[in-house]
Design a protein around this motif. Structure first.
Motif, PDB file in Angstrom:
ATOM      1  N   TYR A 159       0.840  -1.195   0.000  1.00 49.17           N
ATOM      2  CA  TYR A 159       0.000   0.000   0.000  1.00 49.17           C
ATOM      3  C   TYR A 159       0.871   1.238   0.000  1.00 49.17           C
ATOM      4  O   TYR A 159       1.981   1.225   0.541  1.00 49.17           O
ATOM      5  CB  TYR A 159      -0.902   0.028   1.236  1.00 49.17           C
ATOM      6  N   GLU A 160       0.329   2.275  -0.591  1.00 50.15           N
ATOM      7  CA  GLU A 160       1.057   3.532  -0.687  1.00 50.15           C
ATOM      8  C   GLU A 160       0.063   4.679  -0.462  1.00 50.15           C
ATOM      9  O   GLU A 160      -1.051   4.654  -0.978  1.00 50.15           O
ATOM     10  CB  GLU A 160       1.668   3.626  -2.087  1.00 50.15           C
ATOM     11  N   VAL A 161       0.476   5.656   0.329  1.00 54.31           N
ATOM     12  CA  VAL A 161      -0.287   6.884   0.521  1.00 54.31           C
ATOM     13  C   VAL A 161       0.541   8.006  -0.100  1.00 54.31           C
ATOM     14  O   VAL A 161       1.693   8.206   0.266  1.00 54.31           O
ATOM     15  CB  VAL A 161      -0.542   7.172   2.015  1.00 54.31           C
ATOM     16  N   VAL A 162      -0.055   8.706  -1.056  1.00 49.75           N
ATOM     17  CA  VAL A 162       0.674   9.724  -1.809  1.00 49.75           C
ATOM     18  C   VAL A 162      -0.019  11.075  -1.648  1.00 49.75           C
ATOM     19  O   VAL A 162      -1.212  11.199  -1.917  1.00 49.75           O
ATOM     20  CB  VAL A 162       0.735   9.360  -3.316  1.00 49.75           C
ATOM     21  N   PHE A 214      -2.736   0.672  -8.527  1.00 51.55           N
ATOM     22  CA  PHE A 214      -4.124   1.105  -8.735  1.00 51.55           C
ATOM     23  C   PHE A 214      -4.559   2.053  -7.625  1.00 51.55           C
ATOM     24  O   PHE A 214      -4.276   1.803  -6.444  1.00 51.55           O
ATOM     25  CB  PHE A 214      -5.072  -0.105  -8.756  1.00 51.55           C
ATOM     26  N   GLU A 215      -5.263   3.090  -8.009  1.00 51.62           N
ATOM     27  CA  GLU A 215      -5.813   4.017  -7.022  1.00 51.62           C
ATOM     28  C   GLU A 215      -7.033   3.387  -6.372  1.00 51.62           C
ATOM     29  O   GLU A 215      -7.954   2.935  -7.046  1.00 51.62           O
ATOM     30  CB  GLU A 215      -6.195   5.328  -7.698  1.00 51.62           C
ATOM     31  N   LEU A 216      -7.039   3.374  -5.040  1.00 50.48           N
ATOM     32  CA  LEU A 216      -8.144   2.790  -4.295  1.00 50.48           C
ATOM     33  C   LEU A 216      -9.082   3.838  -3.719  1.00 50.48           C
ATOM     34  O   LEU A 216     -10.278   3.597  -3.615  1.00 50.48           O
ATOM     35  CB  LEU A 216      -7.609   1.919  -3.159  1.00 50.48           C
ATOM     36  N   ALA A 217      -8.519   4.991  -3.316  1.00 49.67           N
ATOM     37  CA  ALA A 217      -9.353   6.022  -2.678  1.00 49.67           C
ATOM     38  C   ALA A 217      -8.590   7.336  -2.610  1.00 49.67           C
ATOM     39  O   ALA A 217      -7.363   7.365  -2.745  1.00 49.67           O
ATOM     40  CB  ALA A 217      -9.753   5.578  -1.283  1.00 49.67           C
ATOM     41  N   ARG A 218      -9.346   8.413  -2.390  1.00 47.15           N
ATOM     42  CA  ARG A 218      -8.777   9.754  -2.177  1.00 47.15           C
ATOM     43  C   ARG A 218      -9.394  10.348  -0.917  1.00 47.15           C
ATOM     44  O   ARG A 218     -10.579  10.194  -0.675  1.00 47.15           O
ATOM     45  CB  ARG A 218      -9.087  10.679  -3.351  1.00 47.15           C
TER      46      ARG A 218
END
Length: 58
Positions: free
Chosen positions: A3-6, A19-23
């Protein structure tokens, strides 16, 4: 699972495997999302988390 938080502009994006999971509007909410996902994940598989901050001028 990786997982990555950007940080991007004024949003925090949660991604996994490209893949983007959420904003989210704040970092705490994004990290809380990942914590919830890890609680539901297969514990036999390794997991990693990274946080990327946007470059600040100056």
């Amino acid at each position: 699972m990786r997982y990555e938080v950007v940080e991007d502009a004024d949003e925090w994006i949660v991604r996994s495997e490209g893949f983007e999971l959420a904003r989210y509007g704040d970092q705490d909410a994004a990290l809380h999302d990942i914590a919830d996902r890890l609680r539901d994940a297969d514990t036999s598989a390794p997991a990693s988390i990274s946080v990327r901050y946007r470059t600040r001028p100056g």
